[in-house]
Design a protein around this motif. Structure first.
Motif, PDB file in Angstrom:
ATOM      1  N   GLN A   1       0.557  -1.156   0.290  1.00  0.00           N
ATOM      2  CA  GLN A   1      -0.125  -0.051   0.009  1.00  0.00           C
ATOM      3  C   GLN A   1       0.902   1.370   0.034  1.00  0.00           C
ATOM      4  N   GLY A   2       2.044   1.115   0.417  1.00  0.00           N
ATOM      5  CA  GLY A   2       2.849   2.400   0.499  1.00  0.00           C
ATOM      6  C   GLY A   2       3.852   2.606  -0.869  1.00  0.00           C
ATOM      7  N   HIS A   3       3.513   1.918  -1.774  1.00  0.00           N
ATOM      8  CA  HIS A   3       4.116   2.079  -3.165  1.00  0.00           C
ATOM      9  C   HIS A   3       3.206   2.586  -4.244  1.00  0.00           C
ATOM     10  N   LEU A   4       3.675   3.642  -4.828  1.00  0.00           N
ATOM     11  CA  LEU A   4       2.825   4.272  -5.849  1.00  0.00           C
ATOM     12  C   LEU A   4       2.773   3.468  -7.063  1.00  0.00           C
ATOM     13  N   PHE A   5       3.966   2.751  -7.574  1.00  0.00           N
ATOM     14  CA  PHE A   5       3.844   1.954  -8.831  1.00  0.00           C
ATOM     15  C   PHE A   5       4.080   0.475  -8.513  1.00  0.00           C
ATOM     16  N   ARG A   6       3.673  -0.032  -9.521  1.00  0.00           N
ATOM     17  CA  ARG A   6       3.388  -1.603  -9.146  1.00  0.00           C
ATOM     18  C   ARG A   6       4.290  -2.560  -9.845  1.00  0.00           C
ATOM     19  N   SER A   7       5.105  -2.322 -11.016  1.00  0.00           N
ATOM     20  CA  SER A   7       5.939  -3.111 -11.788  1.00  0.00           C
ATOM     21  C   SER A   7       6.849  -3.745 -10.688  1.00  0.00           C
ATOM     22  N   LEU A   8       6.815  -5.194 -10.630  1.00  0.00           N
ATOM     23  CA  LEU A   8       7.586  -5.891  -9.885  1.00  0.00           C
ATOM     24  C   LEU A   8       8.809  -6.582 -10.524  1.00  0.00           C
ATOM     25  N   THR A   9       9.840  -5.742 -10.737  1.00  0.00           N
ATOM     26  CA  THR A   9      11.009  -5.913 -11.717  1.00  0.00           C
ATOM     27  C   THR A   9      11.603  -7.034 -10.973  1.00  0.00           C
ATOM     28  N   THR A  10      11.853  -7.145  -9.718  1.00  0.00           N
ATOM     29  CA  THR A  10      12.553  -8.014  -8.860  1.00  0.00           C
ATOM     30  C   THR A  10      12.028  -9.385  -9.162  1.00  0.00           C
ATOM     31  N   THR A  11      10.684  -9.530  -9.210  1.00  0.00           N
ATOM     32  CA  THR A  11       9.888 -10.784  -9.396  1.00  0.00           C
ATOM     33  C   THR A  11      10.046 -11.273 -10.770  1.00  0.00           C
ATOM     34  N   VAL A  12      10.277 -10.571 -11.712  1.00  0.00           N
ATOM     35  CA  VAL A  12      10.425 -10.677 -13.195  1.00  0.00           C
ATOM     36  C   VAL A  12      11.794 -11.259 -13.159  1.00  0.00           C
TER      37      VAL A  12
ATOM     38  N   MET B   1       2.385 -22.083 -20.711  1.00  0.00           N
ATOM     39  CA  MET B   1       2.494 -20.727 -21.595  1.00  0.00           C
ATOM     40  C   MET B   1       1.393 -19.904 -20.901  1.00  0.00           C
ATOM     41  N   ARG B   2       0.167 -20.276 -20.795  1.00  0.00           N
ATOM     42  CA  ARG B   2      -1.000 -19.319 -20.473  1.00  0.00           C
ATOM     43  C   ARG B   2      -0.544 -18.663 -18.822  1.00  0.00           C
ATOM     44  N   ALA B   3       0.253 -19.637 -17.983  1.00  0.00           N
ATOM     45  CA  ALA B   3       0.566 -19.307 -16.729  1.00  0.00           C
ATOM     46  C   ALA B   3       1.501 -17.904 -16.697  1.00  0.00           C
ATOM     47  N   PHE B   4       2.426 -18.200 -17.875  1.00  0.00           N
ATOM     48  CA  PHE B   4       3.608 -17.145 -17.896  1.00  0.00           C
ATOM     49  C   PHE B   4       3.130 -15.969 -18.519  1.00  0.00           C
ATOM     50  N   ILE B   5       2.134 -15.943 -19.437  1.00  0.00           N
ATOM     51  CA  ILE B   5       1.610 -14.942 -20.164  1.00  0.00           C
ATOM     52  C   ILE B   5       0.746 -14.117 -19.140  1.00  0.00           C
ATOM     53  N   LEU B   6       0.124 -14.751 -18.312  1.00  0.00           N
ATOM     54  CA  LEU B   6      -0.730 -14.012 -17.277  1.00  0.00           C
ATOM     55  C   LEU B   6       0.363 -13.618 -15.849  1.00  0.00           C
ATOM     56  N   PHE B   7       1.445 -14.194 -15.646  1.00  0.00           N
ATOM     57  CA  PHE B   7       2.447 -13.939 -14.731  1.00  0.00           C
ATOM     58  C   PHE B   7       3.312 -12.483 -15.351  1.00  0.00           C
ATOM     59  N   ILE B   8       3.565 -12.600 -16.552  1.00  0.00           N
ATOM     60  CA  ILE B   8       4.309 -11.432 -16.956  1.00  0.00           C
ATOM     61  C   ILE B   8       3.588 -10.100 -17.116  1.00  0.00           C
ATOM     62  N   GLN B   9       2.143 -10.198 -17.280  1.00  0.00           N
ATOM     63  CA  GLN B   9       1.355  -9.078 -17.290  1.00  0.00           C
ATOM     64  C   GLN B   9       1.089  -8.652 -16.047  1.00  0.00           C
ATOM     65  N   LYS B  10       0.789  -9.328 -14.816  1.00  0.00           N
ATOM     66  CA  LYS B  10       0.398  -9.000 -13.637  1.00  0.00           C
ATOM     67  C   LYS B  10       1.720  -8.357 -12.956  1.00  0.00           C
ATOM     68  N   ALA B  11       2.975  -8.985 -13.073  1.00  0.00           N
ATOM     69  CA  ALA B  11       4.086  -8.612 -12.654  1.00  0.00           C
ATOM     70  C   ALA B  11       4.804  -7.376 -13.290  1.00  0.00           C
ATOM     71  N   PHE B  12       4.442  -7.048 -14.528  1.00  0.00           N
ATOM     72  CA  PHE B  12       5.069  -5.895 -15.144  1.00  0.00           C
ATOM     73  C   PHE B  12       4.307  -5.433 -16.141  1.00  0.00           C
ATOM     74  N   LEU B  13       3.916  -5.837 -17.106  1.00  0.00           N
ATOM     75  CA  LEU B  13       3.239  -5.264 -18.417  1.00  0.00           C
ATOM     76  C   LEU B  13       1.856  -4.586 -18.012  1.00  0.00           C
ATOM     77  N   LEU B  14       0.912  -5.021 -16.983  1.00  0.00           N
ATOM     78  CA  LEU B  14      -0.462  -4.539 -16.670  1.00  0.00           C
ATOM     79  C   LEU B  14      -0.430  -4.838 -15.244  1.00  0.00           C
ATOM     80  N   PRO B  15       0.557  -4.040 -14.251  1.00  0.00           N
ATOM     81  CA  PRO B  15       0.711  -4.029 -13.212  1.00  0.00           C
ATOM     82  C   PRO B  15      -0.597  -3.348 -12.465  1.00  0.00           C
ATOM     83  N   ASN B  16      -1.014  -3.822 -11.282  1.00  0.00           N
ATOM     84  CA  ASN B  16      -2.112  -3.051 -10.458  1.00  0.00           C
ATOM     85  C   ASN B  16      -1.785  -3.352  -9.076  1.00  0.00           C
TER      86      ASN B  16
END
Length: 270
Positions: free
Chosen positions: A27-38, A164-179
């Motif tokens: 909650q303290g972070h303005l931005f959500r891209s999880l580069t460490t996770t990727v 493939m499906r799991a990775f496609i969703l993972f990369i969106q959640k972690a970086f491309l479409l973070p929220n």
């Protein structure tokens, strides 16, 4: 649908748990891209060449250049503050840098041509098989997606498609479409059905449209959390002010994130 081997669960990413064990921790972070996770995911994939090869074939290999450290929130805030939602341009004393789909593709090594993904899934138009797929992945968290990617073997065609499906969703959640919501956004679910054409779909436009929509909402509502890939705005700004839009220098060639990492990001807007 295939299921992962439970015996491989030990490979689940520690960085994922640290970055987003639950949305309340962020909650303290303005931005959500999880580069460490990727970055941690790609470190894992190095030990599984068949999986890494498949990720590269899908067109996400350039994201292996993302830094294995937390994002500079102050720097991203400067980029966000200077982005004008009326003309999609970052303004500073040094330059005016416009955001385009092509630049997102060059920055992240993603396809910026071809057919765009829909913004939502229309369940009544899906086959029964795709309805089952949608139901299985709907509501998945990044922790669950990480475990699926890391524990699903590629021993059958069914498991390959699950990976493939799991990775496609993972990369969106972690970086491309973070929220800031724990679960994946509905927009991401439109991308997991046509697996044969993943590489040639317009991923840059997918990222662009989500980012612009979220930036407009954030600025209009003075949001406490900013969704969308602000990181790519930073890369585009620095790259264009460093090299120019049409530079032929080796360092300027796509993917731009291969150049902008480490000490090259230790700078500020002027």
């Amino acid at each position: 649908m295939g299921r992962p081997k439970k015996s491989d669960a030990k490979h689940a990413s520690k960085a994922t748990n640290n970055d987003e064990a639950g949305s309340s921790q962020n909650q303290g972070h303005l931005f959500r891209s999880l580069t460490t996770t990727v970055a941690s995911m790609f470190d894992y994939l190095k030990d599984y060449p068949d999986k890494l090869r498949l990720v590269n074939e899908m067109g996400f290999g350039a994201l292996s250049h993302l830094p294995a450290n937390n994002l500079d929130q102050q720097l991203l805030k400067q980029i966000y503050d200077r982005f004008d939602i009326h003309d999609n341009t970052i303004y500073s004393d040094a330059a005016a840098v416009k955001l385009t789909t092509r630049k997102i593709g060059d920055a992240l090594g993603l396809c910026s041509k071809g057919t765009a993904y829909e913004t939502k899934v229309v369940r009544k138009d899906l086959s029964q098989e795709d309805k089952d797929v949608h139901k299985f992945f709907q509501g998945k968290t990044i922790v669950e997606l990480t475990e699926l990617v890391q524990t699903t073997p590629l021993d059958t065609e069914e498991n390959k498609r699950l990976f493939m499906r799991a990775f496609i969703l993972f990369i969106q959640k972690a970086f491309l479409l973070p929220n800031s919501i724990a679960r994946i956004v509905p927009t991401a679910l439109t991308t997991i059905f046509d697996l044969e054409n993943v590489r040639i779909r317009n991923w840059a436009l997918h990222v662009h449209d989500f980012l612009i929509l979220e930036l407009k909402k954030a600025k209009q509502n003075n949001a406490a959390a900013i969704h969308g890939c602000i990181y790519v705005l930073m890369i585009i700004y620095f790259h264009e002010t460093q090299f120019g839009e049409n530079s032929k220098e080796v360092e300027a060639r796509a993917p731009w994130i291969a150049y902008w990492k480490g000490d090259t990001l230790k700078k500020r807007l002027k």
